[in-house]
Design an enzyme around this catalytic site. Sequence first.
Site, PDB file in Angstrom:
ATOM      1  N   ASN A  23       0.829  -1.226   0.000  1.00 64.06           N
ATOM      2  CA  ASN A  23       0.000   0.000   0.000  1.00 64.06           C
ATOM      3  C   ASN A  23       0.856   1.266   0.000  1.00 64.06           C
ATOM      4  OD1 ASN A  23       0.775  -0.679   2.653  1.00 64.06           O
ATOM      5  ND2 ASN A  23      -0.939   0.432   3.559  1.00 64.06           N
ATOM      6  N   LYS A  72      -1.389  -9.758  -0.172  1.00 66.42           N
ATOM      7  CA  LYS A  72      -1.955  -9.015   0.955  1.00 66.42           C
ATOM      8  C   LYS A  72      -3.359  -8.545   0.593  1.00 66.42           C
ATOM      9  CE  LYS A  72      -1.890  -6.489   4.839  1.00 66.42           C
ATOM     10  NZ  LYS A  72      -1.031  -5.373   5.212  1.00 66.42           N
ATOM     11  N   HIS A 103      -5.146  -7.566   6.368  1.00 67.70           N
ATOM     12  CA  HIS A 103      -5.537  -6.562   7.356  1.00 67.70           C
ATOM     13  C   HIS A 103      -7.034  -6.772   7.553  1.00 67.70           C
ATOM     14  CE1 HIS A 103      -5.664  -2.170   8.873  1.00 67.70           C
ATOM     15  NE2 HIS A 103      -6.849  -2.696   9.059  1.00 67.70           N
ATOM     16  N   ASP A 198       5.040  -2.942  11.223  1.00 63.99           N
ATOM     17  CA  ASP A 198       4.028  -2.176  10.477  1.00 63.99           C
ATOM     18  C   ASP A 198       4.526  -0.744  10.249  1.00 63.99           C
ATOM     19  OD1 ASP A 198       1.686  -2.160   9.049  1.00 63.99           O
ATOM     20  OD2 ASP A 198       0.473  -1.419  10.698  1.00 63.99           O
TER      21      ASP A 198
END
Length: 330
Positions: A23, A72, A103, A198
């Site tokens: 991302n 992901k 996530h 993260d």
Amino acid sequence: EDFLTGSMAAAAGGITTFLDMPNTKPPTIDLQRLDEKRKLARKSVVNYGFHFGSTNDNIEEINNVKGVASVKVYMDHTTGNLKVGDEKILKNVFHSNKTISTHAEDENILLALKLIKDTGNRLYFCHISSKEELTYARSSKSENVFVEVAPHHLFLTAGNLNELGSFAEMKPGLKTKEDQEALWEGINNGNVDTIATDHAPHTKEEKMEVNYPYGVPGCETMLPLLLNALNEGRMTLKKTVELCCENPAKIFKIKNKGFIKEGFDADLAVIDLELEKEVKNDELFTKCKWSPFDGWKLKGWPIMTIVNGNITFQNGKINNIVAKEVLYHE
């Protein structure tokens, strides 16, 4: 942040290998962007690998991707507009790769477990943040389901928002003291498999905007925070090694990493458990130059980082020796 500054931050934090998230700007959601990212990452001073992003319409790209740690899936809103909500699309993605990272917050954890069932694929839950989420994630009892927690959820709670404001805002957000204690309990009873940063190095300027991005940097402070907790008797050195080195290498099937043994790469962090030092924003290698742990005095720090047999970090200085992309077992 770029791969040079990000990897310098990693080296200073005793990290010898990182896996990059999709991302970014632009997001890693097609093979061309992955290839571009591979070229950009060649300046990294620590080893690196990549996760590949999923969207509502890139299943063909996902089916053709090779040499990545996982696909992901963003099942909730976070940085980057990559949320996938359609269950039919999610099902296809969950069937697409041997390792799916996600996530997922709250009930979406149960949906992820439902989607991975009967696929034979591994499911890796990123940054689980609450007691309830941990209970959900562990409800399947499958050996192919893994749980990660992040340092900010282990060392900060929603109470820190009063003082830090947007500089303590991330996704998933900070939770209660009770949630935090549940994560620590999970570490010590085996319900948590890995601890990961993260790392989200948004600039101070960005974090001060009205529509600020979510996320905090974490590469340089994760190991010192854990070593300080170790000094306080909250976890053992064996558990730290297991959750930060051995398990990530095993889960993502990274070749010759995660263990100190013959034939494996000489990736080593030399630590001084007695060294006491303060986290200082202006001394950080990350380009964003801030940390939610600024001013924290911690006992236990990495003093040397060796990557592929080369001393990359020593005495507070980085030696710019280029590292390499990791390889995976089939």
